[in-house]
Write a protein that holds these residues in place. Structure first.
Motif: not given
Length: 394
Positions: A46-48, A52-53, A59-60, A109-112
């Motif tokens: 979550s977040g941009v 967040a990135r 995680l990837a 809008d709210d995820t990356t």
């Protein structure tokens, strides 16, 4: 809640994986080897923001390791302590990623979402798994209590720390440590007067008092800390007003029987929120990020003093001992396999305090000391940090 008994050094993987270097060169894929293969994986959070990135990228990479090492992981699923080892091995995936490149970044809008192509070393992964499993099997299991004082308001002299025992940061740390297998003391046992005394000692930076209170509810280690969040400047992104908060968290681990500080770490981060008066929310966000780092630091410090791979200091308290008896004891103890040094700290009222540098476990040392013929010793108490004995008159 009952005391959570779990092998503490299921955490040891956190410090072991940190030691693994990561060559994260951003270059095109090389010819894949049998144990180093390229995989593509996507992480989403979550977040941009830039943070967040970064989190989506991590995680990837974790997913890439899970994908490439999936068959090996599945084969270990019935092994003792599987879940504990799994969590610790994957706590820092960059140790197994030889190189990677980001191939795509998507923001809504709210995820990356971040997609990476990574070359993963399965050989390194399997070797680390074996090493971690061995550490888990061999390590001691200290009992831990946490106490973190927090401040979300400020006076002219600085942050106004509170003595509440259920603050945002402490709760987050306890939850994370619990999930990772730390032997947290029963929270009801640690509550009430003793816990309040501990919080007061934390706010006054009285390490000796922290150790004394920790020993009252039989903890081996007390993790203490101070955390504060302060409103910074207001920023505008497009048509949206946002507020920045500076969060600082200081943590120390104190060994209760000696008041020795095992580790000390400071963490500072700037957090952006949409609202004013969001200090607690900012503390919570940083606490989530700090928890694994704090555990890594604690495990590394504890491993140094209790590792079976090298000498460590064990404190002995021997009642009924005078100086002549000590000399006979030292002559016998010096001959025990694994003993590197024997040093007398003091003899007071027939109680000797002795440091022994020893390579094996406390239980092993206690057995060897009990076998000394002169002076004859009886073990009264043993814990991960010390052994209490008394002279037996025959």
């Amino acid at each position: 809640m009952k005391t959570m008994k779990f092998s503490f050094f299921v955490q040891a993987a956190l410090c072991l994986t940190l030691l693994c270097g990561a060559a994260l060169a951003q270059k095109p894929p090389a010819e894949a080897e049998d144990v180093d293969a390229w995989v593509t994986a996507t992480g989403q959070t979550s977040g941009v923001t830039a943070n967040a990135r970064d989190e989506a990228e991590k995680l990837a990479l974790r997913k890439a390791v899970e994908m490439k090492c999936g068959l090996f992981i599945k084969a270990q699923s019935k092994v003792k302590d599987y879940q504990a080892v799994y969590d610790k091995v994957l706590s820092n995936t960059v140790g197994y990623v030889l190189e990677f490149k980001v191939v795509r970044v998507d923001k809504t809008d709210d995820t990356t979402s971040v997609t990476v192509k990574a070359r993963v070393s399965t050989k390194k992964f399997e070797e680390n798994w074996a090493s971690i499993a061995h550490t888990i099997n061999e390590a001691n299991n200290p009992r831990v209590v946490l106490a973190v004082s927090e401040a979300t308001s400020w006076t002219t002299s600085g942050p106004a720390y509170e003595t509440s025992e259920n603050g945002t940061v402490q709760t987050s740390l306890e939850s994370f440590f619990d999930k990772k297998g730390i032997s947290l003391m029963d929270r009801q046992t640690a509550a009430g007067v003793s816990k309040r005394d501990l919080m007061l000692a934390v706010t006054s930076d009285d390490v000796a008092a922290v150790a004394a209170v920790g020993a009252r509810f039989k903890a081996d280690v007390v993790i203490i800390g101070k955390a504060n969040a302060k409103l910074g400047k207001k920023i505008t992104v497009g048509d949206t007003e946002m507020y920045q908060y500076t969060v600082s968290i200081n943590l120390r681990a104190v060994q209760t029987d000696s008041a020795r500080i095992l580790m000390s770490k400071n963490f500072t981060e700037t957090v952006t929120e949409l609202q004013r008066n969001a200090e607690d929310k900012a503390l919570s966000k940083v606490a989530e990020k700090v928890s694994p780092k704090a555990l890594e630091a604690l495990v590394e410090a504890w491993a140094k003093r209790s590792s079976t791979g090298g000498a460590r200091t064990v404190e002995l308290y021997v009642s009924g001992m005078d100086y002549d008896t000590y000399k006979a004891f030292k002559a016998a103890a010096d001959k025990i396999r694994g003993v590197q040094a024997v040093r007398m700290r003091e003899i007071t009222e027939s109680v000797a305090t002795i440091d022994i540098e020893y390579e094996l476990t406390n239980e092993n040392l206690a057995d060897r000391l009990s076998e000394i013929k002169e002076p004859k010793l009886k073990v009264i108490e043993i814990n991960p940090n010390r052994i209490k004995l008394k002279i037996v008159k025959e």
